[in-house]
Design an enzyme around this catalytic site. Sequence first.
Site, mmCIF file in Angstrom:
data_model
loop_
_atom_site.group_PDB
_atom_site.id
_atom_site.type_symbol
_atom_site.label_atom_id
_atom_site.label_comp_id
_atom_site.label_asym_id
_atom_site.label_seq_id
_atom_site.Cartn_x
_atom_site.Cartn_y
_atom_site.Cartn_z
ATOM 1 C CG HIS A 22 -1.902 -1.045 1.363
ATOM 2 N ND1 HIS A 22 -2.032 -1.846 2.475
ATOM 3 C CD2 HIS A 22 -2.864 -1.467 0.509
ATOM 4 C CE1 HIS A 22 -3.020 -2.711 2.297
ATOM 5 N NE2 HIS A 22 -3.544 -2.502 1.116
ATOM 6 C CE LYS A 46 -11.364 -5.976 3.391
ATOM 7 N NZ LYS A 46 -10.450 -6.380 2.374
ATOM 8 N NE ARG A 95 -3.229 -6.864 -4.474
ATOM 9 C CZ ARG A 95 -3.915 -7.431 -3.518
ATOM 10 N NH1 ARG A 95 -3.286 -7.880 -2.453
ATOM 11 N NH2 ARG A 95 -5.210 -7.586 -3.620
ATOM 12 C CB SER A 134 -4.405 -6.362 5.048
ATOM 13 O OG SER A 134 -4.076 -5.141 4.432
HETATM 14 N N1 COA Z 1 -0.509 -3.960 -1.650
HETATM 15 C C1 COA Z 1 -0.902 -4.862 -0.748
HETATM 16 N N2 COA Z 1 -2.189 -5.224 -0.583
HETATM 17 C C2 COA Z 1 -3.090 -4.661 -1.376
HETATM 18 C C3 COA Z 1 -2.751 -3.726 -2.353
HETATM 19 C C4 COA Z 1 -1.392 -3.385 -2.483
HETATM 20 N N3 COA Z 1 -0.983 -2.502 -3.380
HETATM 21 N N4 COA Z 1 -3.875 -3.350 -2.989
HETATM 22 C C5 COA Z 1 -4.879 -4.020 -2.445
HETATM 23 N N5 COA Z 1 -4.405 -4.822 -1.469
HETATM 24 C C6 COA Z 1 -5.164 -5.764 -0.662
HETATM 25 C C7 COA Z 1 -5.774 -5.172 0.543
HETATM 26 O O1 COA Z 1 -4.887 -5.245 1.646
HETATM 27 C C8 COA Z 1 -6.940 -6.077 0.724
HETATM 28 O O2 COA Z 1 -6.437 -7.260 1.332
HETATM 29 P P1 COA Z 1 -7.252 -8.046 2.420
HETATM 30 O O3 COA Z 1 -8.525 -8.482 1.759
HETATM 31 O O4 COA Z 1 -6.324 -9.140 2.750
HETATM 32 O O5 COA Z 1 -7.487 -7.083 3.544
HETATM 33 C C9 COA Z 1 -7.356 -6.430 -0.678
HETATM 34 O O6 COA Z 1 -6.241 -6.241 -1.448
HETATM 35 C C10 COA Z 1 -8.417 -5.560 -1.263
HETATM 36 O O7 COA Z 1 -9.425 -5.453 -0.377
HETATM 37 P P2 COA Z 1 -10.739 -4.647 -0.700
HETATM 38 O O8 COA Z 1 -11.661 -4.863 0.428
HETATM 39 O O9 COA Z 1 -11.129 -4.798 -2.068
HETATM 40 O O10 COA Z 1 -10.286 -3.212 -0.708
HETATM 41 P P3 COA Z 1 -9.694 -2.437 0.370
HETATM 42 O O11 COA Z 1 -9.673 -3.065 1.687
HETATM 43 O O12 COA Z 1 -8.412 -2.016 -0.201
HETATM 44 O O13 COA Z 1 -10.765 -1.198 0.390
HETATM 45 C C11 COA Z 1 -12.839 -0.046 0.050
HETATM 46 C C12 COA Z 1 -12.134 -1.380 0.223
HETATM 47 C C13 COA Z 1 -12.542 0.895 1.173
HETATM 48 C C14 COA Z 1 -12.429 0.629 -1.254
HETATM 49 C C15 COA Z 1 -14.284 -0.419 -0.056
HETATM 50 O O14 COA Z 1 -14.567 -1.399 0.891
HETATM 51 C C16 COA Z 1 -15.208 0.724 0.166
HETATM 52 O O15 COA Z 1 -15.196 1.683 -0.554
HETATM 53 N N6 COA Z 1 -16.056 0.598 1.189
HETATM 54 C C17 COA Z 1 -17.077 1.584 1.475
HETATM 55 C C18 COA Z 1 -18.430 1.176 0.861
HETATM 56 C C19 COA Z 1 -18.392 1.353 -0.619
HETATM 57 O O16 COA Z 1 -18.390 2.453 -1.126
HETATM 58 N N7 COA Z 1 -18.359 0.229 -1.319
HETATM 59 C C20 COA Z 1 -18.217 0.212 -2.740
HETATM 60 C C21 COA Z 1 -19.380 -0.430 -3.402
HETATM 61 S S1 COA Z 1 -20.488 0.747 -4.026
#
Ligand code: COA
Length: 166
Positions: A22, A46, A95, A134
């Site tokens: 990140h 989550k 990724r 994560s």
């Molecule tokens: N390096 C390491 N890990 C990475 C990464 C990187 N460059 N890019 C993504 N990841 C990982 C994250 O750590 C996460 O891992 P995990 O599942 O083991 O925790 C995974 O990839 C992606 O998870 P995801 O849940 O898709 O995204 P996020 O945690 O990065 O963020 C939000 C999610 C915040 C964007 C999303 O949940 C959100 O916007 N929530 C609010 C409600 C909303 O608007 N939802 C959208 C639908 S309309």
Amino acid sequence: MTRKENTRVIYPGTFDPITNGHTSIIERASAIFGEVRVAIAGNPSKKTMFTLAERETFARVVTEHLENTSVSSFSGLLVDFAKQIDINILVRGLRTTADFEYENSLADVYRKIVPSMESVFLTPTNEKYRYLSSTIVREIAIHGGDTTPFVHTFVANALDRKRDQI
Ligand code: COA
């Protein structure tokens, strides 16, 4: 490369916890764009290991060397928060091809809700971040492994303390 000084972007995530993968995306976004807002989801779908306050502190610590980057949290829809702070460009890391499928459909949904919303994707510059997440970091910590290759020392220490509590 000349930085797009007037362009503000948002980099959203759950960051439970923030990893070096990140941070690498944030550093690169901060070199390209004038302002990067790291936005931490307060109520992700989550269950998280770390509280929102802890996740925010981690993000502040790992980005303190970046003068054009700040950290906020949000609840509700990401696009609503983006609108509230007047940013219409989202940065996300890509990724793998699986990430592409997921992110591409999310970008479509965001555009349906807010037509001016753009998504910019950055791919990892380093192979070691390609399979980092994560969840993997939390797993390593829970089973007593060394997380320092994957996260900032401040985060690694917090992971050690969390493990001792469970
Ligand atoms: N390096 C390491 N890990 C990475 C990464 C990187 N460059 N890019 C993504 N990841 C990982 C994250 O750590 C996460 O891992 P995990 O599942 O083991 O925790 C995974 O990839 C992606 O998870 P995801 O849940 O898709 O995204 P996020 O945690 O990065 O963020 C939000 C999610 C915040 C964007 C999303 O949940 C959100 O916007 N929530 C609010 C409600 C909303 O608007 N939802 C959208 C639908 S309309």
